[in-house]
Scaffold this motif. Structure first.
Motif, PDB file in Angstrom:
ATOM      1  N   VAL A 154      42.424  39.237  45.475  1.00 32.11           N
ATOM      2  CA  VAL A 154      43.199  38.117  44.938  1.00 32.11           C
ATOM      3  C   VAL A 154      42.275  36.979  44.533  1.00 32.11           C
ATOM      4  CG1 VAL A 154      44.901  36.332  45.506  1.00 32.11           C
ATOM      5  CG2 VAL A 154      45.295  38.700  46.215  1.00 32.11           C
ATOM      6  N   LEU A 155      41.348  36.625  45.417  1.00 26.83           N
ATOM      7  CA  LEU A 155      40.398  35.544  45.124  1.00 26.83           C
ATOM      8  C   LEU A 155      39.530  35.886  43.918  1.00 26.83           C
ATOM      9  CD1 LEU A 155      39.420  34.773  48.806  1.00 26.83           C
ATOM     10  CD2 LEU A 155      40.490  33.137  47.250  1.00 26.83           C
ATOM     11  N   ALA A 156      39.081  37.136  43.857  1.00 23.06           N
ATOM     12  CA  ALA A 156      38.231  37.549  42.745  1.00 23.06           C
ATOM     13  C   ALA A 156      39.003  37.558  41.429  1.00 23.06           C
ATOM     14  CB  ALA A 156      37.655  38.934  43.021  1.00 23.06           C
ATOM     15  N   ALA A 157      40.231  38.064  41.454  1.00 23.68           N
ATOM     16  CA  ALA A 157      41.044  38.123  40.236  1.00 23.68           C
ATOM     17  C   ALA A 157      41.345  36.732  39.707  1.00 23.68           C
ATOM     18  CB  ALA A 157      42.341  38.877  40.507  1.00 23.68           C
ATOM     19  N   GLY A 158      41.585  35.786  40.610  1.00 19.82           N
ATOM     20  CA  GLY A 158      41.857  34.421  40.180  1.00 19.82           C
ATOM     21  C   GLY A 158      40.625  33.664  39.766  1.00 19.82           C
ATOM     22  N   GLY A 159      39.480  34.002  40.368  1.00 16.67           N
ATOM     23  CA  GLY A 159      38.244  33.299  40.039  1.00 16.67           C
ATOM     24  C   GLY A 159      37.693  33.687  38.679  1.00 16.67           C
ATOM     25  N   HIS A 160      37.598  34.988  38.434  1.00 20.23           N
ATOM     26  CA  HIS A 160      37.097  35.472  37.146  1.00 20.23           C
ATOM     27  C   HIS A 160      37.588  36.901  36.965  1.00 20.23           C
ATOM     28  CE1 HIS A 160      34.563  36.277  33.718  1.00 20.23           C
ATOM     29  NE2 HIS A 160      34.007  35.079  33.781  1.00 20.23           N
ATOM     30  N   ALA A 161      38.665  37.052  36.226  1.00 19.92           N
ATOM     31  CA  ALA A 161      39.318  38.361  36.108  1.00 19.92           C
ATOM     32  C   ALA A 161      38.396  39.406  35.492  1.00 19.92           C
ATOM     33  CB  ALA A 161      40.596  38.226  35.286  1.00 19.92           C
ATOM     34  N   THR A 162      37.636  39.023  34.467  1.00 22.36           N
ATOM     35  CA  THR A 162      36.761  39.986  33.802  1.00 22.36           C
ATOM     36  C   THR A 162      35.674  40.483  34.744  1.00 22.36           C
ATOM     37  OG1 THR A 162      37.158  38.897  31.673  1.00 22.36           O
ATOM     38  CG2 THR A 162      35.237  40.348  31.831  1.00 22.36           C
ATOM     39  N   ALA A 163      35.049  39.560  35.462  1.00 18.92           N
ATOM     40  CA  ALA A 163      34.023  39.959  36.417  1.00 18.92           C
ATOM     41  C   ALA A 163      34.613  40.835  37.517  1.00 18.92           C
ATOM     42  CB  ALA A 163      33.372  38.712  37.025  1.00 18.92           C
ATOM     43  N   ALA A 164      35.824  40.512  37.949  1.00 15.34           N
ATOM     44  CA  ALA A 164      36.480  41.322  38.979  1.00 15.34           C
ATOM     45  C   ALA A 164      36.729  42.741  38.477  1.00 15.34           C
ATOM     46  CB  ALA A 164      37.789  40.660  39.401  1.00 15.34           C
ATOM     47  N   LYS A 165      37.155  42.873  37.223  1.00 15.15           N
ATOM     48  CA  LYS A 165      37.362  44.208  36.646  1.00 15.15           C
ATOM     49  C   LYS A 165      36.057  44.987  36.599  1.00 15.15           C
ATOM     50  CE  LYS A 165      41.285  43.048  33.637  1.00 15.15           C
ATOM     51  NZ  LYS A 165      41.725  42.893  32.229  1.00 15.15           N
ATOM     52  N   ASN A 166      34.975  44.316  36.216  1.00 14.14           N
ATOM     53  CA  ASN A 166      33.679  44.978  36.141  1.00 14.14           C
ATOM     54  C   ASN A 166      33.193  45.442  37.508  1.00 14.14           C
ATOM     55  OD1 ASN A 166      33.612  44.531  33.374  1.00 14.14           O
ATOM     56  ND2 ASN A 166      32.448  42.618  33.559  1.00 14.14           N
ATOM     57  N   MET A 167      33.681  44.795  38.555  1.00 16.21           N
ATOM     58  CA  MET A 167      33.325  45.191  39.917  1.00 16.21           C
ATOM     59  C   MET A 167      34.235  46.293  40.448  1.00 16.21           C
ATOM     60  SD  MET A 167      32.674  41.420  41.568  1.00 16.21           S
ATOM     61  CE  MET A 167      32.547  42.099  43.228  1.00 16.21           C
ATOM     62  N   GLY A 168      35.184  46.742  39.645  1.00 16.20           N
ATOM     63  CA  GLY A 168      36.062  47.821  40.049  1.00 16.20           C
ATOM     64  C   GLY A 168      37.342  47.380  40.727  1.00 16.20           C
ATOM     65  N   ILE A 169      37.637  46.082  40.708  1.00 17.98           N
ATOM     66  CA  ILE A 169      38.866  45.579  41.330  1.00 17.98           C
ATOM     67  C   ILE A 169      40.036  45.799  40.379  1.00 17.98           C
ATOM     68  CG2 ILE A 169      40.060  43.494  42.138  1.00 17.98           C
ATOM     69  CD1 ILE A 169      37.337  42.438  43.052  1.00 17.98           C
ATOM     70  N   PRO A 170      41.129  46.405  40.838  1.00 13.46           N
ATOM     71  CA  PRO A 170      42.301  46.642  39.974  1.00 13.46           C
ATOM     72  C   PRO A 170      43.084  45.348  39.757  1.00 13.46           C
ATOM     73  CG  PRO A 170      42.768  47.413  42.192  1.00 13.46           C
ATOM     74  CD  PRO A 170      41.332  46.954  42.202  1.00 13.46           C
ATOM     75  N   VAL A 171      42.596  44.515  38.874  1.00 12.02           N
ATOM     76  CA  VAL A 171      43.157  43.177  38.679  1.00 12.02           C
ATOM     77  C   VAL A 171      44.632  43.251  38.276  1.00 12.02           C
ATOM     78  CG1 VAL A 171      43.025  41.086  37.267  1.00 12.02           C
ATOM     79  CG2 VAL A 171      40.933  42.152  38.125  1.00 12.02           C
ATOM     80  N   ALA A 172      44.973  44.168  37.373  1.00 10.48           N
ATOM     81  CA  ALA A 172      46.362  44.278  36.913  1.00 10.48           C
ATOM     82  C   ALA A 172      47.286  44.597  38.081  1.00 10.48           C
ATOM     83  CB  ALA A 172      46.476  45.336  35.828  1.00 10.48           C
ATOM     84  N   ARG A 173      46.896  45.547  38.923  1.00  2.58           N
ATOM     85  CA  ARG A 173      47.727  45.918  40.061  1.00  2.58           C
ATOM     86  C   ARG A 173      47.860  44.767  41.049  1.00  2.58           C
ATOM     87  NH1 ARG A 173      45.300  50.519  43.505  1.00  2.58           N
ATOM     88  NH2 ARG A 173      45.183  51.453  41.422  1.00  2.58           N
TER      89      ARG A 173
END
Length: 378
Positions: A248-267
């Motif tokens: 949650v923190l990563a998705a809100g901080g920088h969604a693109t970077a979170a996606k690149n780290m493998g975090i399922p931002v959409a979910r």
């Protein structure tokens, strides 16, 4: 130069630089809300300390108001930390209230089944909100503003279609309150008080005010307060101690970077919208159980109160930073101010003025403190 002297001469690693404890405390998201809560208690302690505001009954009164706002603020805080908004909260409350009352009064559903139905329906709408935000790329402000009007219009139209009324508490001989109270599960979960024996015991020894019959004037802990404490505790734990909270923190901080780290931002964001819808539905159920009626216009401006409580609690409007605990303190400020004004000679019209000032101060305080802590850490 020897190897040991060279190591001693090398500069300290900035990545492990420690901050003084005042800087660490001020850098916490809860700093503004805790400070604001202390200030509010001091103010009302001076102007209304002898009015009964801080008696057991007075505490229960403002804690109940705080609990209703706190349930919404928990969902709003998580969603804002994840970088999104939901402006359909208030309309969802009115929609969910009718979603409970109409099936019970007009379709003959058992209350527990109607409750289960409305939770599922509201969370499905929350998922639809999240899906549209994710798939279209539109700001959640716009999507949920559209649903603010859609849900309010649907509530008015459907309640008129099925009942001919926009406020319902009975259908002929059927009384909504009686039907809800007759359902053991609904009554156990959503209505009444806890710790009544403890409160009566405290009244017996004279620690709190007692009625003429000997029982406590404050009946007990309202179940809405227990729900708030439970929801806030789970939200705080998830945010601080789980992988989902980190996502949650990563998705809100920088969604693109979170996606690149493998975090399922959409979910993650889809789940956050569903959590917000769950909190709105829970608010509606508790409100209907308390009032014994449902109204299409319930929940007006609750979306703003939830967001204000979250912002006072340290949530940034840009996402990626905030606290569920801070949002809980923001809700306490709401409860104390709203009920506390009634214990003073101050006109109730000043309530929202005070909240607006608190919001402005909280935003300025959060901005200044984070800037100072960032400079000190360099």
């Amino acid at each position: 130069m020897t190897e040991s002297s060279a190591a001693m001469a090398s500069p300290a690693d900035e990545r492990v630089q420690s901050l003084a404890w005042p800087q660490r405390l001020l850098g916490r998201p809860e700093a503004a809300s805790v400070s604001g809560t202390v200030a509010v208690f001091l103010i009302f302690g001076l102007v209304a300390g002898n009015s009964g505001m801080f008696s057991a009954e007075g505490i229960v009164n403002w804690a109940t108001v705080a609990a209703f706002i706190g349930i919404l603020a928990t969902g709003a805080a998580l969603l804002m930390i994840g970088g999104e908004f939901d402006l359909s909260i208030g309309s969802m409350i009115g929609f969910a209230g009718m979603g409970l009352a109409i099936p019970v009064l007009y379709w003959g559903w058992p209350p527990w089944l109607a409750c289960l139905f409305l939770f599922g329906l509201c969370m499905a709408i929350g998922a639809l909100n999240g899906f549209l935000v994710i798939r279209t790329g539109l700001p959640s402000f716009i999507v949920t503003l559209a649903f603010y009007y859609i849900l309010r219009g649907l509530t008015l139209a459907l309640s008129t279609l099925f009942t001919g009324k926009t406020i319902i508490s009975a259908n002929g001989p059927l009384i909504l309150r009686d039907l809800l109270e007759a359902d053991w599960l609904m009554q156990t979960l959503f209505q009444g008080y806890l710790l009544t024996g403890l409160f009566d015991g405290l009244a017996t020894v004279g620690w709190i005010d007692a009625r003429e019959g000997g029982g406590a004037l404050a009946i007990g802990l309202p179940k809405v307060v227990a729900w708030w404490l439970g929801v806030a505790a789970v939200g705080a734990f998830v945010l601080a101690r789980t992988r989902f909270g980190n996502a949650v923190l990563a998705a809100g901080g920088h969604a693109t970077a979170a996606k690149n780290m493998g975090i399922p931002v959409a979910r993650v964001k889809l789940i956050l919208f569903m959590i917000m819808a769950f909190c709105s539905a829970l608010f509606a159920v508790l409100q209907v159980m308390d009032a014994g009626s449902a109204a299409a216009d319930r929940g007006l401006q609750k979306e703003f109160e939830a967001i204000i409580a979250a912002v006072i609690g340290g949530c940034l409007l840009t996402g990626g930073f905030g606290s569920v605990i801070g949002a809980a303190f923001g809700a306490v400020i709401f409860g104390v101010v709203q009920i506390g004004i009634g214990y003073t000679s101050i006109d109730n019209n000043w309530y929202r003025v005070f909240l607006g000032i608190m919001l402005l101060l909280a935003v300025v305080f959060n901005s200044l403190v984070r800037r100072r802590v960032a400079v000190a850490a360099r």
